[in-house]
Scaffold this motif. Structure first.
Motif, PDB file in Angstrom:
ATOM      1  N   THR A   5       6.054   1.927  -1.459  1.00 13.71           N
ATOM      2  CA  THR A   5       5.667   2.091  -2.858  1.00 13.71           C
ATOM      3  C   THR A   5       4.407   2.936  -2.966  1.00 13.71           C
ATOM      4  O   THR A   5       4.325   3.851  -3.794  1.00 13.71           O
ATOM      5  N   ILE A   6       3.428   2.637  -2.121  1.00 17.91           N
ATOM      6  CA  ILE A   6       2.174   3.397  -2.130  1.00 17.91           C
ATOM      7  C   ILE A   6       2.460   4.858  -1.806  1.00 17.91           C
ATOM      8  O   ILE A   6       1.943   5.766  -2.471  1.00 17.91           O
ATOM      9  N   LEU A   7       3.293   5.100  -0.805  1.00 14.32           N
ATOM     10  CA  LEU A   7       3.643   6.468  -0.421  1.00 14.32           C
ATOM     11  C   LEU A   7       4.264   7.232  -1.583  1.00 14.32           C
ATOM     12  O   LEU A   7       3.877   8.366  -1.872  1.00 14.32           O
ATOM     13  N   GLU A   8       5.194   6.615  -2.264  1.00 12.52           N
ATOM     14  CA  GLU A   8       5.857   7.292  -3.389  1.00 12.52           C
ATOM     15  C   GLU A   8       4.874   7.594  -4.516  1.00 12.52           C
ATOM     16  O   GLU A   8       4.933   8.665  -5.133  1.00 12.52           O
ATOM     17  N   LEU A   9       3.953   6.671  -4.784  1.00 16.02           N
ATOM     18  CA  LEU A   9       2.959   6.904  -5.840  1.00 16.02           C
ATOM     19  C   LEU A   9       1.965   7.993  -5.452  1.00 16.02           C
ATOM     20  O   LEU A   9       1.589   8.824  -6.288  1.00 16.02           O
ATOM     21  N   VAL A  10       1.539   8.017  -4.194  1.00 16.97           N
ATOM     22  CA  VAL A  10       0.634   9.076  -3.732  1.00 16.97           C
ATOM     23  C   VAL A  10       1.330  10.430  -3.821  1.00 16.97           C
ATOM     24  O   VAL A  10       0.743  11.411  -4.292  1.00 16.97           O
ATOM     25  N   LYS A  11       2.579  10.479  -3.380  1.00 20.39           N
ATOM     26  CA  LYS A  11       3.319  11.742  -3.442  1.00 20.39           C
ATOM     27  C   LYS A  11       3.503  12.204  -4.882  1.00 20.39           C
ATOM     28  O   LYS A  11       3.382  13.397  -5.177  1.00 20.39           O
ATOM     29  N   ALA A  12       3.745  11.290  -5.787  1.00 23.01           N
ATOM     30  CA  ALA A  12       3.887  11.650  -7.201  1.00 23.01           C
ATOM     31  C   ALA A  12       2.564  12.176  -7.742  1.00 23.01           C
ATOM     32  O   ALA A  12       2.535  13.181  -8.466  1.00 23.01           O
ATOM     33  N   ARG A  13       1.484  11.529  -7.387  1.00 17.37           N
ATOM     34  CA  ARG A  13       0.161  11.961  -7.859  1.00 17.37           C
ATOM     35  C   ARG A  13      -0.195  13.339  -7.322  1.00 17.37           C
ATOM     36  O   ARG A  13      -0.781  14.157  -8.021  1.00 17.37           O
ATOM     37  N   GLU A  14       0.160  13.602  -6.077  1.00 17.41           N
ATOM     38  CA  GLU A  14      -0.170  14.869  -5.441  1.00 17.41           C
ATOM     39  C   GLU A  14       0.873  15.960  -5.703  1.00 17.41           C
ATOM     40  O   GLU A  14       0.667  17.101  -5.301  1.00 17.41           O
ATOM     41  N   GLY A  15       1.979  15.603  -6.332  1.00 21.27           N
ATOM     42  CA  GLY A  15       3.026  16.589  -6.613  1.00 21.27           C
ATOM     43  C   GLY A  15       3.807  16.991  -5.378  1.00 21.27           C
ATOM     44  O   GLY A  15       4.311  18.117  -5.280  1.00 21.27           O
ATOM     45  N   ILE A  16       3.921  16.073  -4.424  1.00 16.99           N
ATOM     46  CA  ILE A  16       4.651  16.338  -3.182  1.00 16.99           C
ATOM     47  C   ILE A  16       6.066  15.809  -3.347  1.00 16.99           C
ATOM     48  O   ILE A  16       6.269  14.623  -3.610  1.00 16.99           O
ATOM     49  N   SER A  17       7.052  16.692  -3.182  1.00 21.96           N
ATOM     50  CA  SER A  17       8.437  16.257  -3.363  1.00 21.96           C
ATOM     51  C   SER A  17       9.220  16.184  -2.055  1.00 21.96           C
ATOM     52  O   SER A  17      10.294  15.584  -2.006  1.00 21.96           O
ATOM     53  N   SER A  18       8.689  16.757  -0.983  1.00 21.13           N
ATOM     54  CA  SER A  18       9.403  16.707   0.295  1.00 21.13           C
ATOM     55  C   SER A  18       8.858  15.573   1.157  1.00 21.13           C
ATOM     56  O   SER A  18       7.875  14.917   0.811  1.00 21.13           O
ATOM     57  N   ASN A  19       9.502  15.354   2.280  1.00 20.30           N
ATOM     58  CA  ASN A  19       9.096  14.296   3.201  1.00 20.30           C
ATOM     59  C   ASN A  19       8.269  14.817   4.369  1.00 20.30           C
ATOM     60  O   ASN A  19       7.972  14.071   5.298  1.00 20.30           O
TER      61      ASN A  19
END
Length: 95
Positions: A5-19
């Motif tokens: 969950t934390i990873l998905e929220l950080v990626k959303a905040r940073e605009g990161i869509s890839s893995n």
């Protein structure tokens, strides 16, 4: 705390869509959680949205400022409040 969950929220905040950066971000997340629990003695609650968002914000700051030690005032203020409210007191200090 759920690192997914934390990873998905950080990626959303940073605009990161890839893995591609997941391994690096997960290492930062684990480091943040360990620091808060082990060094700051904060009892993190998985169900507390304030705890979750602090970990997300702190991780995001660490990701963007790997060369800086100057934590922004809003993060210092929130960390201070977490320490005051949720710090676990060792049993030997209660005596």
């Amino acid at each position: 705390m759920s690192t997914d969950t934390i990873l998905e929220l950080v990626k959303a905040r940073e605009g990161i869509s890839s893995n591609v950066r997941d391994t690096y971000l997960l290492a930062i997340i684990d480091g943040v959680i360990q620091e808060l629990e082990n060094e700051k003695s904060i009892a993190l609650d998985e169900k507390d949205a304030n705890h979750l968002m602090f970990v997300v914000d702190y991780t995001s700051w660490r990701y963007n400022n790997r060369d800086s030690d100057d934590m922004p005032r809003h993060l210092r203020y929130r960390l201070h409040n977490l320490i005051i409210q949720y710090r676990e007191v060792p049993v030997d200090e209660l005596e």
